[in-house]
Design an enzyme around this catalytic site. Structure first.
Site, short mmCIF file in Angstrom:
data_model
loop_
_atom_site.label_atom_id
_atom_site.label_comp_id
_atom_site.label_asym_id
_atom_site.label_seq_id
_atom_site.Cartn_x
_atom_site.Cartn_y
_atom_site.Cartn_z
N LYS A 17 0.83 -1.23 0.00
CA LYS A 17 0.00 0.00 0.00
C LYS A 17 0.85 1.26 0.00
CE LYS A 17 0.65 -0.98 4.47
NZ LYS A 17 0.69 -2.26 5.13
N VAL B 128 -5.11 -3.61 0.66
CA VAL B 128 -6.06 -3.01 1.61
C VAL B 128 -7.01 -4.10 2.09
CG1 VAL B 128 -7.78 -1.20 1.98
CG2 VAL B 128 -6.00 -0.87 0.28
N GLY C 295 -2.32 -10.24 8.24
CA GLY C 295 -1.77 -11.52 8.70
C GLY C 295 -1.12 -12.19 7.50
N GLY D 262 1.16 -11.20 17.92
CA GLY D 262 1.48 -11.14 16.49
C GLY D 262 0.57 -10.18 15.73
N ASP E 42 -0.33 4.08 8.16
CA ASP E 42 -0.80 2.88 7.44
C ASP E 42 -2.24 3.10 6.96
OD1 ASP E 42 -0.57 -0.29 7.09
OD2 ASP E 42 -2.50 0.14 8.00
N GLU F 32 3.54 -5.06 14.57
CA GLU F 32 4.92 -5.28 14.16
C GLU F 32 5.86 -4.85 15.28
OE1 GLU F 32 5.79 -3.63 10.33
OE2 GLU F 32 3.80 -4.16 9.58
N LYS G 137 -3.69 3.36 3.05
CA LYS G 137 -4.75 2.49 2.53
C LYS G 137 -5.92 3.33 2.01
CE LYS G 137 -3.59 -1.47 5.42
NZ LYS G 137 -3.72 -2.02 6.78
N GLU H 251 -4.96 -6.73 -4.76
CA GLU H 251 -6.07 -7.04 -3.85
C GLU H 251 -5.63 -7.03 -2.38
OE1 GLU H 251 -9.58 -8.08 -4.84
OE2 GLU H 251 -9.55 -7.28 -2.81
N1 LIG Z 1 2.38 -8.57 7.12
C1 LIG Z 1 1.09 -8.50 6.75
O1 LIG Z 1 0.21 -9.06 7.39
C2 LIG Z 1 0.71 -7.72 5.50
C3 LIG Z 1 -0.64 -7.56 5.16
C4 LIG Z 1 -0.99 -6.88 3.99
C5 LIG Z 1 0.02 -6.35 3.20
N2 LIG Z 1 1.33 -6.48 3.58
C6 LIG Z 1 2.35 -5.90 2.72
O2 LIG Z 1 3.19 -6.95 2.21
C7 LIG Z 1 4.51 -6.43 1.99
C8 LIG Z 1 5.53 -7.33 2.72
O3 LIG Z 1 5.28 -7.30 4.10
P1 LIG Z 1 6.08 -8.28 5.11
O4 LIG Z 1 5.38 -8.17 6.40
O5 LIG Z 1 6.25 -9.61 4.49
O6 LIG Z 1 7.51 -7.53 5.16
P2 LIG Z 1 8.88 -8.13 5.69
O7 LIG Z 1 8.65 -9.29 6.60
O8 LIG Z 1 9.68 -6.96 6.18
O9 LIG Z 1 9.59 -8.73 4.38
C9 LIG Z 1 10.18 -7.90 3.41
C10 LIG Z 1 11.02 -8.78 2.49
O10 LIG Z 1 11.52 -7.95 1.45
C11 LIG Z 1 12.96 -8.06 1.39
N3 LIG Z 1 13.47 -6.73 1.07
C12 LIG Z 1 13.14 -5.56 1.65
N4 LIG Z 1 13.82 -4.55 1.09
C13 LIG Z 1 14.62 -5.12 0.14
C14 LIG Z 1 15.57 -4.60 -0.78
N5 LIG Z 1 15.86 -3.30 -0.83
N6 LIG Z 1 16.17 -5.46 -1.62
C15 LIG Z 1 15.91 -6.78 -1.57
N7 LIG Z 1 15.01 -7.34 -0.71
C16 LIG Z 1 14.39 -6.50 0.13
C17 LIG Z 1 13.41 -8.53 2.75
O11 LIG Z 1 14.63 -9.19 2.61
P3 LIG Z 1 15.39 -9.85 3.87
O12 LIG Z 1 14.52 -11.01 4.30
O13 LIG Z 1 16.71 -10.29 3.34
O14 LIG Z 1 15.46 -8.75 4.90
C18 LIG Z 1 12.23 -9.42 3.16
O15 LIG Z 1 12.44 -10.71 2.65
C19 LIG Z 1 4.49 -4.98 2.49
O16 LIG Z 1 4.25 -4.12 1.41
C20 LIG Z 1 3.29 -4.96 3.44
O17 LIG Z 1 2.70 -3.67 3.56
C21 LIG Z 1 1.70 -7.15 4.70
#
Ligand SMILES: NC(=O)c1ccc[n+]([C@@H]2O[C@H](COP(=O)([O-])OP(=O)(O)OC[C@H]3O[C@@H](n4cnc5c(N)ncnc54)[C@H](OP(=O)(O)O)[C@@H]3O)[C@@H](O)[C@H]2O)c1
Length: 415
Positions: A103, A130, A298, A185, A199, A188, A203, A127
């Site tokens: 987002k 948000v 999640g 959980g 955030d 963050e 959205k 999808e």
């Molecule tokens: N968490 C949720 O429940 C949720 C829900 C809806 C949407 N989202 C969205 O989904 C996306 C991912 O969220 P997440 O919670 O999975 O984040 P995360 O756990 O921080 O994972 C980010 C991943 O991207 C990699 N990364 C970040 N910057 C990088 C760069 N410059 N070059 C190469 N790799 C890079 C990281 O590598 P490393 O592992 O090596 O650090 C990690 O594997 C975000 O946009 C978030 O807003 C998340």
């Protein structure tokens, strides 16, 4: 339009963190009878980080190498603006369909990405960006006549909703409620973007692109976080027959008006019953109101929604959203207000109401005087008016009474 009806789909996975790893696990369990989703390679920042069983394909820090393999789909789960923006623009230019849950990227660069998608006739699906656990953006995009939306109000940040709920019902402090959310959980390790409302405003900006075809930088939206909500406001909200919820609100029948902020929600409002980490969106369409409610995020729910986007592309169902989004200025709406006064000794209720009225802020309900820690407090609900009036009135109240004066927006029960 680029489609790829296929028996197997090669995914270039950008990011293998919480959601990326969940996506890889889920893709590996694709049922035998359906299109196989294969992770051809994954981009990460730190190759040395252990990721037990996450991805069968190769890990790399070089995004270009992944694109050079000509994957069927690029799935972006990096977060943030760069390098995601540059890689996705490159993918779209090469006519590689894109799925993202980001987002932050969409809210700030959605116009540019949509233009790139339209120019190359290549799908861009988001999808999961948000209310990830309630798939509705794609449905509405494919039903433009049914889904002519003119306003929306919602709760799109589950962390804030959980934390405020704990503060309200249990009288827990914000810090303790945040710690509990982190333990479960739901928050963050660094929850600042959730608590400051960033955030939610990102959205809201994505929702405005999708439903109003307007592009508004989230920094231009009136944004407040739950960190500013005081315990006394939660107590008085309950006494006034409601609660305080982290709300996004927008209407565009005429000029675009929007905000993302904690607001008083009366008990009879549909959002009043949205508790815990649940999200909800109440939309006004040409044919009535629609309420969508469910899990907001999640890793598992988000990964499932992302996987469905990939499968939609693989099946050739994903079209290109041709609707352009126009840059737009946004105004802060006139709403009701919850006004709270706290001090060692409060002025008479009539004097407070008269002073507020002299600024055009008219109250219609009040709590009794509360007392704790040597302070008195009282809250009023005021009829709809613009924020500048309320701010002037509060400033005059502080000067005249020496008391602390606070204000939150308040929702009205939809007619
Ligand atoms: N968490 C949720 O429940 C949720 C829900 C809806 C949407 N989202 C969205 O989904 C996306 C991912 O969220 P997440 O919670 O999975 O984040 P995360 O756990 O921080 O994972 C980010 C991943 O991207 C990699 N990364 C970040 N910057 C990088 C760069 N410059 N070059 C190469 N790799 C890079 C990281 O590598 P490393 O592992 O090596 O650090 C990690 O594997 C975000 O946009 C978030 O807003 C998340």
């Amino acid at each position: 339009m680029t489609t790829c009806v296929a028996s197997s789909v090669d995914v270039a996975l950008l990011g293998c963190g919480n959601v990326g790893a969940a996506f890889a696990r889920l893709a590996a369990r694709t049922p035998e009878h359906s299109t196989a989703i294969r992770i051809a390679g994954a981009l990460v920042r730190d190759l040395a980080r252990p990721r037990p069983g996450a991805v069968a394909g190769r890990m790399t820090t070089d995004p270009r190498a992944l694109l050079d393999d000509a994957p069927s789909v690029v799935v972006e789960l990096l977060g943030g603006v760069e390098p995601a923006r540059t890689i996705l623009l490159e993918a779209l230019a090469r006519r590689i369909p894109v799925v993202t849950a980001n987002k932050t990227l969409l809210s700030r660069c959605g116009r540019e990405l949509r233009e790139a998608s339209a120019a190359s006739r290549t799908p861009l699906l988001y999808e999961a960006a948000v209310v990830a656990g309630v798939p509705f953006l794609g449905t509405f995009a494919r039903r433009p006549y049914t889904a002519t939306v003119s306003s929306l109000v919602g709760i799109v940040n589950g962390t804030s909703n959980f934390v405020l709920g704990r503060c309200g019902s249990g009288g827990t402090s914000l810090a303790r409620a945040v710690a509990e959310a982190q333990r479960l959980g739901y928050a963050e390790p660094d929850p600042r973007n959730d608590l400051a409302g960033i955030d939610a405003s990102e959205k809201l900006a994505v929702l405005l692109q999708h439903f109003a075809a307007r592009f508004v930088n989230p920094d231009a939206l009136e944004t407040n976080g739950i960190e500013s909500v005081e315990g006394i406001q939660l107590e008085h909200a309950a006494e006034l027959g409601g609660g305080i919820k982290p709300v996004v609100h927008a209407g565009w029948t005429n000029a675009l008006e929007a905000f993302a902020a904690p607001a008083f929600v009366p008990a009879a409002h549909p959002l009043a019953r949205v508790d815990g980490v649940d999200n909800a969106i109440l939309m006004t369409t040409a044919h009535g109101r629609l309420l969508l409610q469910g899990p907001g995020a999640g890793p598992e729910a988000t990964a499932a929604t992302v996987l469905d986007d990939v499968r939609e592309i693989a099946a050739g169902w994903a079209g290109v959203h041709d609707a352009t989004v126009s840059p737009c200025t946004v105004a802060a709406p006139e709403t009701e207000w919850l006004i709270t006064l706290r001090g060692t000794r409060l002025a008479a209720a009539r004097d407070v109401a008269d002073l507020l009225a002299s600024f055009g802020v008219f109250t219609h309900r009040a709590t009794a005087i509360g007392a704790s820690d040597g302070h008195q407090s009282r809250s009023w609900l005021a009829w709809p008016c613009a924020r500048p009036r309320v701010e002037l009135a509060l400033s005059a109240l502080r000067n005249a009474s020496g008391c602390e004066a606070l204000a939150l927006r308040a929702l009205e029960v939809p007619a």
